[in-house]
Design an enzyme around this catalytic site. Structure first.
Site, PDB file in Angstrom:
ATOM      1  N   GLY A   1     -20.471  27.265  -7.397  1.00  0.00           N
ATOM      2  CA  GLY A   1     -21.383  26.418  -7.140  1.00  0.00           C
ATOM      3  C   GLY A   1     -22.488  27.486  -6.615  1.00  0.00           C
ATOM      4  O   GLY A   1     -22.408  29.068  -6.410  1.00  0.00           O
ATOM      5  N   GLN A  34     -29.705  32.360  -3.725  1.00  0.00           N
ATOM      6  CA  GLN A  34     -29.116  33.444  -3.581  1.00  0.00           C
ATOM      7  C   GLN A  34     -29.605  34.212  -4.855  1.00  0.00           C
ATOM      8  O   GLN A  34     -28.947  35.186  -4.803  1.00  0.00           O
ATOM      9  CB  GLN A  34     -27.260  33.384  -3.819  1.00  0.00           C
ATOM     10  CG  GLN A  34     -26.723  32.384  -3.506  1.00  0.00           C
ATOM     11  CD  GLN A  34     -25.605  32.198  -2.983  1.00  0.00           C
ATOM     12  OE1 GLN A  34     -25.228  30.609  -3.720  1.00  0.00           O
ATOM     13  NE2 GLN A  34     -25.039  32.766  -3.534  1.00  0.00           N
ATOM     14  N   CYS A  68     -17.979  33.143  -1.534  1.00  0.00           N
ATOM     15  CA  CYS A  68     -18.957  32.813  -1.814  1.00  0.00           C
ATOM     16  C   CYS A  68     -19.857  34.355  -1.965  1.00  0.00           C
ATOM     17  O   CYS A  68     -19.233  35.251  -2.482  1.00  0.00           O
ATOM     18  CB  CYS A  68     -20.439  32.649  -0.072  1.00  0.00           C
ATOM     19  SG  CYS A  68     -22.420  33.183  -0.389  1.00  0.00           S
ATOM     20  N   LEU A  69     -20.600  33.438  -3.107  1.00  0.00           N
ATOM     21  CA  LEU A  69     -21.023  34.336  -4.541  1.00  0.00           C
ATOM     22  C   LEU A  69     -22.152  35.688  -4.029  1.00  0.00           C
ATOM     23  O   LEU A  69     -21.647  37.815  -4.297  1.00  0.00           O
ATOM     24  CB  LEU A  69     -21.786  34.563  -5.865  1.00  0.00           C
ATOM     25  CG  LEU A  69     -20.669  33.395  -6.541  1.00  0.00           C
ATOM     26  CD1 LEU A  69     -21.397  32.299  -8.035  1.00  0.00           C
ATOM     27  CD2 LEU A  69     -19.898  34.375  -7.169  1.00  0.00           C
ATOM     28  N   HIS A 113     -21.835  23.588   1.872  1.00  0.00           N
ATOM     29  CA  HIS A 113     -22.304  25.293   1.611  1.00  0.00           C
ATOM     30  C   HIS A 113     -23.653  25.842   1.610  1.00  0.00           C
ATOM     31  O   HIS A 113     -24.126  26.837   1.720  1.00  0.00           O
ATOM     32  CB  HIS A 113     -21.256  26.099   0.642  1.00  0.00           C
ATOM     33  CG  HIS A 113     -20.835  27.337   0.675  1.00  0.00           C
ATOM     34  ND1 HIS A 113     -20.196  27.806   1.214  1.00  0.00           N
ATOM     35  CD2 HIS A 113     -21.743  27.790   0.037  1.00  0.00           C
ATOM     36  CE1 HIS A 113     -19.930  29.443   1.190  1.00  0.00           C
ATOM     37  NE2 HIS A 113     -21.534  29.822   0.084  1.00  0.00           N
ATOM     38  N   GLU A 114     -23.932  24.800   0.194  1.00  0.00           N
ATOM     39  CA  GLU A 114     -24.909  25.420  -0.682  1.00  0.00           C
ATOM     40  C   GLU A 114     -25.945  24.836  -0.454  1.00  0.00           C
ATOM     41  O   GLU A 114     -27.061  25.682  -0.457  1.00  0.00           O
ATOM     42  CB  GLU A 114     -24.581  25.104  -2.366  1.00  0.00           C
ATOM     43  CG  GLU A 114     -23.433  25.803  -2.909  1.00  0.00           C
ATOM     44  CD  GLU A 114     -24.121  26.989  -3.271  1.00  0.00           C
ATOM     45  OE1 GLU A 114     -24.265  27.640  -2.800  1.00  0.00           O
ATOM     46  OE2 GLU A 114     -22.109  27.436  -3.228  1.00  0.00           O
ATOM     47  N   HIS A 125     -27.548  27.403   1.884  1.00  0.00           N
ATOM     48  CA  HIS A 125     -28.183  28.665   1.460  1.00  0.00           C
ATOM     49  C   HIS A 125     -29.217  27.843   1.741  1.00  0.00           C
ATOM     50  O   HIS A 125     -30.139  28.824   2.302  1.00  0.00           O
ATOM     51  CB  HIS A 125     -27.744  28.624   0.686  1.00  0.00           C
ATOM     52  CG  HIS A 125     -26.330  29.689   0.344  1.00  0.00           C
ATOM     53  ND1 HIS A 125     -26.810  31.258   0.881  1.00  0.00           N
ATOM     54  CD2 HIS A 125     -24.676  29.406  -0.193  1.00  0.00           C
ATOM     55  CE1 HIS A 125     -25.465  31.391   0.280  1.00  0.00           C
ATOM     56  NE2 HIS A 125     -24.402  30.707  -0.414  1.00  0.00           N
TER      57      HIS A 125
HETATM   58  C1  QAP Z   1     -18.767  28.056  -2.268  1.00  0.00           C
HETATM   59  O1  QAP Z   1     -18.457  29.557  -3.805  1.00  0.00           O
HETATM   60  C2  QAP Z   1     -17.596  27.904  -2.225  1.00  0.00           C
HETATM   61  O2  QAP Z   1     -15.760  36.290  -3.204  1.00  0.00           O
HETATM   62  C3  QAP Z   1     -19.033  28.431  -3.618  1.00  0.00           C
HETATM   63  O3  QAP Z   1     -15.106  37.712  -5.248  1.00  0.00           O
HETATM   64  C4  QAP Z   1     -16.597  28.375  -2.186  1.00  0.00           C
HETATM   65  O4  QAP Z   1     -18.291  29.798  -5.864  1.00  0.00           O
HETATM   66  C5  QAP Z   1     -17.792  26.378  -2.172  1.00  0.00           C
HETATM   67  C6  QAP Z   1     -16.647  34.143  -5.746  1.00  0.00           C
HETATM   68  C7  QAP Z   1     -15.190  27.789  -1.680  1.00  0.00           C
HETATM   69  C8  QAP Z   1     -16.584  25.813  -1.390  1.00  0.00           C
HETATM   70  C9  QAP Z   1     -14.641  26.765  -1.326  1.00  0.00           C
HETATM   71  C10 QAP Z   1     -16.505  35.041  -4.995  1.00  0.00           C
HETATM   72  C11 QAP Z   1     -16.079  34.355  -7.507  1.00  0.00           C
HETATM   73  C12 QAP Z   1     -17.371  32.771  -5.665  1.00  0.00           C
HETATM   74  C13 QAP Z   1     -15.991  35.433  -4.761  1.00  0.00           C
HETATM   75  C14 QAP Z   1     -18.291  30.509  -4.916  1.00  0.00           C
HETATM   76  C15 QAP Z   1     -15.388  36.607  -5.691  1.00  0.00           C
HETATM   77  C16 QAP Z   1     -15.396  35.483  -7.118  1.00  0.00           C
HETATM   78  C17 QAP Z   1     -17.798  31.894  -4.430  1.00  0.00           C
HETATM   79 CO    CO Z   2     -22.747  30.641  -1.494  1.00  0.00          CO
END
Ligand code: QAP
Ligand code: CO
Length: 181
Positions: free
Chosen positions: A56, A61, A102-103, A144-145, A148
């Site tokens: 997401g 972001q 989170c990205l 979550h999004e 943001h």
């Molecule tokens: C939000 O997050 C989310 O630390 C989206 O090194 C995440 O896509 C909602 C990511 C989990 C629910 C559950 C994070 C990629 C991606 C990192 C993401 C990383 C590489 C996060």
């Molecule tokens: Co995020």
């Protein structure tokens, strides 16, 4: 930005703001025009999300302060979802803990409690209105999004101690990179 080069359509990978960047605190504004530049932004956001192995991404972001999120929680990475001007109509009483990342907060995963199920209303890129009932990972990801878009990061739900630890580590990492570059 998208660039046409002969028959090739070149999409861009956008720069992702990293926590604790203050621009992650800006409240996004509603989308009013469902035009071609918007569709290009959506394509760039998917490109950026897939390139970073994310599920997401909110426009906030990538420093675009409009109410737009892209998602793909499918294992096959072939179920794109675009939510424009999303609003939550209903939330379940039942809450659940889920590990979130989170990205904008690379390398950190922490448990957050949120309503288990939600009913969301949103517009798609053609400007038509839809409703979606979500549970599980999709529900977590949408919440979550949407946070943001309101200037909220999942780290805000953690203890002050954890927030400070994450801030310190990410600021330190950034300083290391700036010495190299
Ligand atoms: C939000 O997050 C989310 O630390 C989206 O090194 C995440 O896509 C909602 C990511 C989990 C629910 C559950 C994070 C990629 C991606 C990192 C993401 C990383 C590489 C996060
Ligand atoms: Co995020």
């Amino acid at each position: 930005m998208q660039v046409f080069f002969g028959n090739f359509l070149i999409m861009a990978i956008l720069n992702i703001l990293q926590y604790p960047d203050s621009r992650l605190r800006i409240k996004a504004k509603p989308i009013e025009l469902f035009d071609k530049p918007l569709k290009e932004t959506i394509a760039d956001m998917f490109e950026t999300m897939y390139a970073s192995k994310g599920i997401g991404l909110a426009a906030t972001q990538v420093n675009i302060h409009k109410r737009l999120i892209v998602l793909d929680v499918s294992p096959e990475r072939d179920r794109q979802l675009v939510l424009l001007n999303p609003t939550v109509l209903k939330t379940s009483e039942e809450k659940k803990l889920h590990d979130e990342g989170c990205l904008s907060v690379p390398g950190f995963y922490e448990s957050v409690e949120r309503p288990d199920k939600i009913l969301v209303e949103y517009f798609n890129s053609d400007g038509s209105k839809h409703q979606l009932e979500a549970g599980g990972l999709l529900s977590v990801c949408i919440q979550h999004e949407m946070d943001h878009l309101n200037g909220k990061v999942f780290v805000d739900y953690l203890s002050r101690l954890k927030q400070h630890r994450i801030q310190k580590k990410l600021i330190k990492e950034k300083a290391k990179l700036s010495v190299i570059n």
